[in-house]
Design a protein around this motif. Structure first.
Motif, PDB file in Angstrom:
ATOM      1  N   GLU A 120      37.096  40.648  52.203  1.00 29.18           N
ATOM      2  CA  GLU A 120      36.291  41.879  52.235  1.00 29.18           C
ATOM      3  C   GLU A 120      37.026  43.026  51.548  1.00 29.18           C
ATOM      4  OE1 GLU A 120      35.088  42.836  56.165  1.00 29.18           O
ATOM      5  OE2 GLU A 120      33.891  41.020  56.429  1.00 29.18           O
ATOM      6  N   ARG A 121      38.346  43.109  51.778  1.00 29.35           N
ATOM      7  CA  ARG A 121      39.121  44.161  51.143  1.00 29.35           C
ATOM      8  C   ARG A 121      39.186  43.962  49.637  1.00 29.35           C
ATOM      9  NH1 ARG A 121      45.017  45.033  52.617  1.00 29.35           N
ATOM     10  NH2 ARG A 121      44.585  43.352  54.076  1.00 29.35           N
ATOM     11  N   MET A 122      39.272  42.701  49.201  1.00 26.31           N
ATOM     12  CA  MET A 122      39.315  42.418  47.770  1.00 26.31           C
ATOM     13  C   MET A 122      37.984  42.747  47.093  1.00 26.31           C
ATOM     14  SD  MET A 122      41.443  38.833  47.626  1.00 26.31           S
ATOM     15  CE  MET A 122      43.243  38.826  47.644  1.00 26.31           C
ATOM     16  N   LEU A 123      36.881  42.533  47.804  1.00 28.44           N
ATOM     17  CA  LEU A 123      35.564  42.751  47.214  1.00 28.44           C
ATOM     18  C   LEU A 123      35.161  44.225  47.204  1.00 28.44           C
ATOM     19  CD1 LEU A 123      33.511  39.787  48.725  1.00 28.44           C
ATOM     20  CD2 LEU A 123      34.319  40.029  46.381  1.00 28.44           C
ATOM     21  N   LYS A 124      35.775  45.032  48.049  1.00 25.38           N
ATOM     22  CA  LYS A 124      35.354  46.423  48.199  1.00 25.38           C
ATOM     23  C   LYS A 124      35.316  47.204  46.892  1.00 25.38           C
ATOM     24  CE  LYS A 124      36.286  50.603  50.899  1.00 25.38           C
ATOM     25  NZ  LYS A 124      37.182  51.240  51.907  1.00 25.38           N
ATOM     26  N   PRO A 125      36.364  47.143  46.030  1.00 30.14           N
ATOM     27  CA  PRO A 125      36.304  47.932  44.788  1.00 30.14           C
ATOM     28  C   PRO A 125      35.189  47.502  43.843  1.00 30.14           C
ATOM     29  CG  PRO A 125      38.562  47.243  45.274  1.00 30.14           C
ATOM     30  CD  PRO A 125      37.670  46.468  46.181  1.00 30.14           C
ATOM     31  N   SER A 126      34.788  46.227  43.884  1.00 27.90           N
ATOM     32  CA  SER A 126      33.780  45.726  42.949  1.00 27.90           C
ATOM     33  C   SER A 126      32.357  46.008  43.413  1.00 27.90           C
ATOM     34  CB  SER A 126      33.945  44.215  42.757  1.00 27.90           C
ATOM     35  OG  SER A 126      33.584  43.515  43.940  1.00 27.90           O
ATOM     36  N   SER A 134      24.231  35.547  50.075  1.00 31.70           N
ATOM     37  CA  SER A 134      25.019  35.370  48.849  1.00 31.70           C
ATOM     38  C   SER A 134      26.313  34.654  49.222  1.00 31.70           C
ATOM     39  CB  SER A 134      25.330  36.722  48.202  1.00 31.70           C
ATOM     40  OG  SER A 134      24.155  37.397  47.839  1.00 31.70           O
ATOM     41  N   PRO A 135      26.254  33.328  49.421  1.00 32.02           N
ATOM     42  CA  PRO A 135      27.439  32.606  49.897  1.00 32.02           C
ATOM     43  C   PRO A 135      28.517  32.382  48.835  1.00 32.02           C
ATOM     44  CG  PRO A 135      25.632  31.079  49.536  1.00 32.02           C
ATOM     45  CD  PRO A 135      25.078  32.454  49.309  1.00 32.02           C
ATOM     46  N   PHE A 136      28.189  32.680  47.571  1.00 31.80           N
ATOM     47  CA  PHE A 136      29.175  32.606  46.490  1.00 31.80           C
ATOM     48  C   PHE A 136      29.380  34.015  45.944  1.00 31.80           C
ATOM     49  CE2 PHE A 136      26.721  28.667  46.386  1.00 31.80           C
ATOM     50  CZ  PHE A 136      27.708  27.696  46.389  1.00 31.80           C
ATOM     51  N   VAL A 137      30.574  34.298  45.471  1.00 33.15           N
ATOM     52  CA  VAL A 137      30.796  35.587  44.820  1.00 33.15           C
ATOM     53  C   VAL A 137      31.859  35.445  43.746  1.00 33.15           C
ATOM     54  CG1 VAL A 137      32.595  36.414  46.407  1.00 33.15           C
ATOM     55  CG2 VAL A 137      31.146  38.060  45.213  1.00 33.15           C
ATOM     56  N   ASP A 138      31.623  36.115  42.620  1.00 33.85           N
ATOM     57  CA  ASP A 138      32.614  36.299  41.562  1.00 33.85           C
ATOM     58  C   ASP A 138      32.870  37.783  41.444  1.00 33.85           C
ATOM     59  OD1 ASP A 138      33.464  33.841  40.088  1.00 33.85           O
ATOM     60  OD2 ASP A 138      31.297  33.547  39.960  1.00 33.85           O
ATOM     61  N   ALA A 139      34.119  38.186  41.415  1.00 36.52           N
ATOM     62  CA  ALA A 139      34.444  39.606  41.324  1.00 36.52           C
ATOM     63  C   ALA A 139      35.781  39.774  40.626  1.00 36.52           C
ATOM     64  CB  ALA A 139      34.474  40.248  42.713  1.00 36.52           C
ATOM     65  N   LEU A 140      36.055  41.020  40.274  1.00 35.79           N
ATOM     66  CA  LEU A 140      37.294  41.343  39.573  1.00 35.79           C
ATOM     67  C   LEU A 140      38.159  42.204  40.479  1.00 35.79           C
ATOM     68  CD1 LEU A 140      37.849  40.417  36.649  1.00 35.79           C
ATOM     69  CD2 LEU A 140      37.492  42.775  35.934  1.00 35.79           C
ATOM     70  N   HIS A 148      36.984  34.275  43.153  1.00 34.55           N
ATOM     71  CA  HIS A 148      35.805  33.466  43.467  1.00 34.55           C
ATOM     72  C   HIS A 148      35.926  33.013  44.909  1.00 34.55           C
ATOM     73  CE1 HIS A 148      32.404  30.755  42.899  1.00 34.55           C
ATOM     74  NE2 HIS A 148      33.108  29.843  43.558  1.00 34.55           N
ATOM     75  N   ALA A 149      34.884  33.225  45.706  1.00 37.79           N
ATOM     76  CA  ALA A 149      34.927  32.864  47.121  1.00 37.79           C
ATOM     77  C   ALA A 149      33.618  32.193  47.533  1.00 37.79           C
ATOM     78  CB  ALA A 149      35.183  34.100  47.983  1.00 37.79           C
ATOM     79  N   VAL A 150      33.731  31.294  48.483  1.00 43.32           N
ATOM     80  CA  VAL A 150      32.586  30.563  49.032  1.00 43.32           C
ATOM     81  C   VAL A 150      32.757  30.496  50.549  1.00 43.32           C
ATOM     82  CG1 VAL A 150      31.156  28.493  48.855  1.00 43.32           C
ATOM     83  CG2 VAL A 150      32.713  29.085  46.988  1.00 43.32           C
ATOM     84  N   PRO A 152      31.326  29.058  54.557  1.00 42.05           N
ATOM     85  CA  PRO A 152      30.537  28.012  55.229  1.00 42.05           C
ATOM     86  C   PRO A 152      29.120  28.529  55.438  1.00 42.05           C
ATOM     87  CG  PRO A 152      32.632  28.415  56.354  1.00 42.05           C
ATOM     88  CD  PRO A 152      32.441  29.527  55.367  1.00 42.05           C
ATOM     89  N   ASP A 153      28.071  27.720  55.493  1.00 41.58           N
ATOM     90  CA  ASP A 153      28.142  26.292  55.550  1.00 41.58           C
ATOM     91  C   ASP A 153      28.047  25.621  54.178  1.00 41.58           C
ATOM     92  OD1 ASP A 153      25.576  27.079  55.037  1.00 41.58           O
ATOM     93  OD2 ASP A 153      24.633  25.707  56.423  1.00 41.58           O
ATOM     94  N   ILE A 154      28.289  26.418  53.114  1.00 44.57           N
ATOM     95  CA  ILE A 154      28.415  25.820  51.782  1.00 44.57           C
ATOM     96  C   ILE A 154      29.705  25.010  51.732  1.00 44.57           C
ATOM     97  CG2 ILE A 154      28.556  26.256  49.316  1.00 44.57           C
ATOM     98  CD1 ILE A 154      25.852  26.920  50.583  1.00 44.57           C
ATOM     99  N   THR A 155      30.806  25.600  52.213  1.00 44.52           N
ATOM    100  CA  THR A 155      32.016  24.817  52.438  1.00 44.52           C
ATOM    101  C   THR A 155      31.925  24.203  53.829  1.00 44.52           C
ATOM    102  OG1 THR A 155      33.150  26.809  53.226  1.00 44.52           O
ATOM    103  CG2 THR A 155      33.433  26.215  50.916  1.00 44.52           C
ATOM    104  N   ARG A 156      32.734  23.193  54.079  1.00 40.93           N
ATOM    105  CA  ARG A 156      32.597  22.438  55.326  1.00 40.93           C
ATOM    106  C   ARG A 156      32.909  23.273  56.560  1.00 40.93           C
ATOM    107  NH1 ARG A 156      32.776  16.975  56.563  1.00 40.93           N
ATOM    108  NH2 ARG A 156      33.396  16.450  54.432  1.00 40.93           N
ATOM    109  N   GLU A 157      34.056  23.967  56.533  1.00 46.76           N
ATOM    110  CA  GLU A 157      34.492  24.644  57.760  1.00 46.76           C
ATOM    111  C   GLU A 157      35.079  26.020  57.515  1.00 46.76           C
ATOM    112  OE1 GLU A 157      37.318  23.612  61.669  1.00 46.76           O
ATOM    113  OE2 GLU A 157      37.147  22.197  59.981  1.00 46.76           O
ATOM    114  N   TYR A 158      35.842  26.172  56.406  1.00 43.99           N
ATOM    115  CA  TYR A 158      36.569  27.413  56.187  1.00 43.99           C
ATOM    116  C   TYR A 158      36.128  28.092  54.898  1.00 43.99           C
ATOM    117  CZ  TYR A 158      39.738  25.353  59.628  1.00 43.99           C
ATOM    118  OH  TYR A 158      40.283  24.786  60.752  1.00 43.99           O
ATOM    119  N   LEU A 159      36.324  29.406  54.864  1.00 45.15           N
ATOM    120  CA  LEU A 159      36.103  30.165  53.637  1.00 45.15           C
ATOM    121  C   LEU A 159      37.086  29.677  52.575  1.00 45.15           C
ATOM    122  CD1 LEU A 159      35.612  33.992  53.392  1.00 45.15           C
ATOM    123  CD2 LEU A 159      37.182  32.836  51.857  1.00 45.15           C
ATOM    124  N   SER A 160      36.596  29.473  51.358  1.00 50.37           N
ATOM    125  CA  SER A 160      37.428  29.035  50.232  1.00 50.37           C
ATOM    126  C   SER A 160      37.581  30.191  49.249  1.00 50.37           C
ATOM    127  CB  SER A 160      36.799  27.835  49.528  1.00 50.37           C
ATOM    128  OG  SER A 160      37.502  27.521  48.344  1.00 50.37           O
TER     129      SER A 160
END
Length: 412
Positions: A120-126, A134-140, A148-150, A152-160
């Motif tokens: 969340e802190r990494m995404l804040k500036p973008s 929006s279970p996928f995100v690309d940001a700078l 790039h983050a994904v 659950p439940d797109i991933t099995r158990e943990y945020l990637s």
């Protein structure tokens, strides 16, 4: 290494003072550092007359508190390490980094909440978000690294989480020669091909160095030209005087406002470009790029492919995603007519990147297959001159380039 009790105490005091004074540690690094020094000095004064534990490592405490509040916690030292190319988190206790193309497991251990707070802190500036809609995100990130983050439940158990760092390994083709990515002979040819306005496709696998190579080719464009770049997120760094960079946009909470790459390519044509550059084509935007190139506008792009031939086949296939009315009968001859060169780059087992082939498209189609000709090819792990020739020799001549002499290895 876990922070000491003294460091944790200082961290809590600094965080409380930041809240009271209204300081934004992410943007106001100077005030944050001064506040940390102030709290530590006050803490050390109280230690002899109180039951507070002594602070044994002042420098380490400053680093930990600052990284936690103003940086990205334990990942900060890897983000600042120039040898680290990529960082990824598979699960809270499995954090990896890559150096020189090889991965290694770190000693960092997060909790699930810490990983979510970090993202969340990494995404804040973008201004981009990561949620169930929006279970996928690309940001700078502020330093230019790509996140790039994904979830659950797109991933099995943990945020990637993946962070691909923006490492300035090369800004020009001469830098790639120094790094051993390309020979001086091939670099001179590529520089001339860019100057002559040939349409160039950069192909390679994941982490092969496609973006870096594309960036060096862009910086070979004559300074008088106007360049429009279109990307998923900003990764290219053109060092040119007349550049407009555009990136895609996610939909808002109501599902509106999305700007896809295909739209950017169309809009770029209305901006008086001398060149158009698409960071990477993956879907139907390839059709719009082909149409732009077929109209006489020089351009470049990158594509995921394991060989130059596969890249050509992929460019003949991706545009078919644009609709049922788009057929091979249109796409294949269009690719043959408007793509001039494919530059294939790969990563060796030792992690080094190397251009493996430069292939020309003479413009002919035989039996539904686009013909190609090897201009440079790999022999004994070295890029050498092959027998093929690039198309449009007249364009080289118009720019005062002696193409036969260039290909023969004579200086021009």
């Amino acid at each position: 290494m876990a922070p000491s009790t003294a460091t944790e105490h200082i961290h809590d005091e600094v965080r409380e003072l930041i809240r009271r004074r209204g300081i934004d540690p992410v943007t106001d690094h100077r005030s944050t550092r001064l506040l940390i020094d102030e709290v530590i000095s006050h803490y050390e004064e109280r230690v002899p007359v109180s039951a507070l534990p002594p602070l044994l490592d002042r420098v380490g405490a400053v680093r930990h508190v600052f990284d936690t509040l103003a940086g990205f916690g334990p990942l900060q030292r890897y983000l600042e390490d120039p040898t680290v190319e990529e960082i990824w988190i598979n699960q809270p206790g499995r954090v990896f980094v890559a150096r020189h193309g090889r991965s290694e497991l770190t000693t960092i251990v997060f909790t699930g909440d810490e990983v979510r707070d970090l993202v969340e802190r990494m995404l804040k500036p973008s201004g981009r978000r990561l949620d169930l809609s929006s279970p996928f995100v690309d940001a700078l990130l502020p330093d230019g690294s790509r996140l790039h983050a994904v979830i659950p439940d797109i991933t099995r158990e943990y945020l990637s989480l993946n962070i691909r760092k923006f490492v300035v390994a090369a800004s020009g083709l001469e830098d790639l020669v120094t790094l051993g990515t390309v020979t001086a002979h091939a670099a001179r040819f590529l520089e001339a091909a860019v100057a002559a306005g040939l349409n160039i496709i950069v192909a390679g696998g994941t982490q092969a160095g496609k973006t870096t190579l594309l960036n060096t080719l862009i910086n070979s464009i004559p300074a008088r030209e106007r360049v429009i770049t279109c990307e998923e997120v900003f990764e290219l760094r053109p060092n040119l005087p007349d550049v407009v960079a555009m990136q895609t946009r996610q939909p808002n909470l109501e599902g509106h406002g999305e700007i896809r790459l295909r739209r950017l390519v169309k809009e770029a044509l209305r901006m008086r470009p001398s060149r158009i550059v698409v960071g990477e084509v993956r879907q139907e935007e390839s059709l719009d790029l082909l149409i732009a190139l077929n109209s006489g506008l020089p351009g470049m792009c990158s594509v995921h492919a394991n060989s130059a031939r596969e890249a050509v086949v992929k460019l003949c296939t991706l545009p078919l995603l644009a609709g049922e009315n788009v057929t091979d009968a249109f796409v294949v001859p269009t690719v043959a007519a408007c793509v001039d060169l494919v530059v294939q780059i790969g990563i060796d087992p030792d992690g080094s990147r190397r251009i493996r082939e430069i292939v020309a498209l003479p413009g002919r189609v035989e039996g539904g297959v686009v013909e190609t000709a090897d201009v440079f090819t790999s022999r004994d792990a070295r890029l050498v001159r092959a027998e093929g020739f690039p198309p449009h020799p007249d364009r080289f001549e118009q720019h005062g380039i002696d193409l036969p002499g260039l290909l023969a290895g004579r200086s021009t």
